[in-house]
Write an enzyme that holds these catalytic residues in place. Structure first.
Site, PDB file in Angstrom:
ATOM      1  N   HIS A 211      75.661  60.851  75.786  1.00  0.00           N
ATOM      2  CA  HIS A 211      74.704  61.080  74.695  1.00  0.00           C
ATOM      3  C   HIS A 211      74.123  62.488  74.738  1.00  0.00           C
ATOM      4  CE1 HIS A 211      71.199  59.142  77.196  1.00  0.00           C
ATOM      5  NE2 HIS A 211      71.065  60.441  77.244  1.00  0.00           N
TER       6      HIS A 211
ATOM      7  N   ASN B 138      76.535  58.601  79.674  1.00  0.00           N
ATOM      8  CA  ASN B 138      77.442  57.991  78.689  1.00  0.00           C
ATOM      9  C   ASN B 138      77.818  58.982  77.583  1.00  0.00           C
ATOM     10  OD1 ASN B 138      75.137  58.204  77.176  1.00  0.00           O
ATOM     11  ND2 ASN B 138      74.810  56.006  76.902  1.00  0.00           N
TER      12      ASN B 138
ATOM     13  N   GLU C 211      73.302  57.803  71.091  1.00  0.00           N
ATOM     14  CA  GLU C 211      74.131  57.003  71.978  1.00  0.00           C
ATOM     15  C   GLU C 211      75.571  56.944  71.456  1.00  0.00           C
ATOM     16  OE1 GLU C 211      72.884  56.417  74.727  1.00  0.00           O
ATOM     17  OE2 GLU C 211      71.191  55.033  74.760  1.00  0.00           O
TER      18      GLU C 211
ATOM     19  N   ASP D 205      63.719  64.415  71.178  1.00  0.00           N
ATOM     20  CA  ASP D 205      63.609  62.951  71.171  1.00  0.00           C
ATOM     21  C   ASP D 205      62.268  62.479  71.736  1.00  0.00           C
ATOM     22  OD1 ASP D 205      64.250  63.615  73.817  1.00  0.00           O
ATOM     23  OD2 ASP D 205      66.257  62.765  73.717  1.00  0.00           O
TER      24      ASP D 205
HETATM   25  C1  GLP Z   1      67.485  61.639  78.648  1.00  0.00           C
HETATM   26  C2  GLP Z   1      66.895  62.546  77.550  1.00  0.00           C
HETATM   27  C3  GLP Z   1      67.957  63.387  76.950  1.00  0.00           C
HETATM   28  C4  GLP Z   1      68.660  64.042  78.118  1.00  0.00           C
HETATM   29  C5  GLP Z   1      69.469  63.049  78.888  1.00  0.00           C
HETATM   30  C6  GLP Z   1      69.851  63.454  80.294  1.00  0.00           C
HETATM   31  O1  GLP Z   1      67.319  60.285  78.377  1.00  0.00           O
HETATM   32  N1  GLP Z   1      66.165  61.858  76.536  1.00  0.00           N
HETATM   33  O2  GLP Z   1      67.432  64.316  76.029  1.00  0.00           O
HETATM   34  O3  GLP Z   1      69.514  65.029  77.663  1.00  0.00           O
HETATM   35  O4  GLP Z   1      68.901  61.777  78.818  1.00  0.00           O
HETATM   36  O5  GLP Z   1      68.892  63.101  81.233  1.00  0.00           O
HETATM   37  P1  GLP Z   1      68.958  63.496  82.779  1.00  0.00           P
HETATM   38  O6  GLP Z   1      68.832  64.957  82.859  1.00  0.00           O
HETATM   39  O7  GLP Z   1      67.758  62.794  83.404  1.00  0.00           O
HETATM   40  O8  GLP Z   1      70.245  63.006  83.293  1.00  0.00           O
END
Ligand code: GLP
Length: 243
Positions: free
Chosen positions: A142, A140, A147, A71
């Site tokens: 994702h 959430n 999302e 992403d």
């Molecule tokens: C982020 C990333 C995702 C990731 C997720 C978890 O926004 N774009 O690819 O898997 O959300 O993030 P974190 O490890 O900071 O909780």
């Protein structure tokens, strides 16, 4: 339905990173030209630190490895310090030896995002698919930035970020206003097309969603729950996330 997800429980976030990096090491040993799907976020920091350690100790060789990041924020370019590309440069790519042409990334500065997303899908096909996909999980549910409500048939596309996701990422920005409202994300179908998937989750704030993903209904409301329909998934969790 039988839950095929294998769970590896580790004491803490460091151990989760170590375990994941060792799996990557073994996969690269088996296939030096591994196609590796990568994610960003806080959870991945320890994992990249461990991968860099393996590289410095000459245990891992990235010279033939191809990477695809799942992403990128939309509306900012790769030079922007807040981009996922910069995060990856800082945490991994600048610290290992990997060919620039083997690093694949969605470009959030492209006006024609449809073409950008189609090209990304095409490139994955051309290299024979993702061998090993590393994933985090949003609070959430994702995966990448799919999302809740994302179709299980979704391919790479532009997506509007939830306010919760924007708030969760404010730490990488100066204020909530600066957090982009849109992103380009690999689709759920794209992710499910990977041959093997590792999902990493650490910390208490992930406990509820991990439980839902593993034991709740398989539903679009919790995108990560679809992983239970994949044949080769490992969740690597610390004791806080597993509960
Ligand atoms: C982020 C990333 C995702 C990731 C997720 C978890 O926004 N774009 O690819 O898997 O959300 O993030 P974190 O490890 O900071 O909780």
């Amino acid at each position: 339905m039988k839950n095929c997800i294998k769970i590896i429980k580790k004491k803490n976030a460091n151990e989760v990173g170590k375990e994941a990096s060792n799996i990557v090491l073994n996969e690269i040993k088996k296939k030096p030209s591994l196609v590796l799907g990568l994610a960003t976020g806080r959870t991945m920091i320890q994992f990249y630190r461990e991968l860099v350690k393996l590289f410095k100790n000459k245990k891992i060789n990235f010279s033939k490895v191809k990477t695809f990041n799942i992403d990128e924020y939309y509306g900012i370019d790769w030079n922007d310090l807040r981009s996922y590309k910069k995060y990856m440069d800082k945490n991994l790519f600048e610290k290992i030896k990997i060919k620039k042409e083997n690093i694949n990334f969605l470009d959030g500065s492209k006006k024609n995002w449809r073409k950008e997303c189609l090209d990304y899908e095409k490139k994955i096909k051309e290299v024979g698919g993702i061998d090993l996909q590393i994933l985090g999980i949003g609070r959430n549910g994702h995966i990448a930035l799919n999302e809740p409500g994302s179709s299980f048939k979704s391919k790479t596309r532009k997506i509007k970020l939830n306010e919760e996701t924007r708030r969760a990422n404010v730490g990488f920005f100066n204020s909530i206003k600066e957090v982009p409202r849109y992103a380009l994300t690999s689709g759920i179908k794209t992710i499910m097309g990977s041959k093997k998937i590792l999902l990493l989750a650490t910390g208490k704030e992930k406990r509820d969603v991990v439980k839902k993903a593993l034991k709740g209904k398989i539903t679009k409301k919790v995108p990560a729950s679809i992983l239970r329909k994949h044949r080769n998934v490992i969740f690597i969790l610390d004791s806080n996330a597993l509960g």
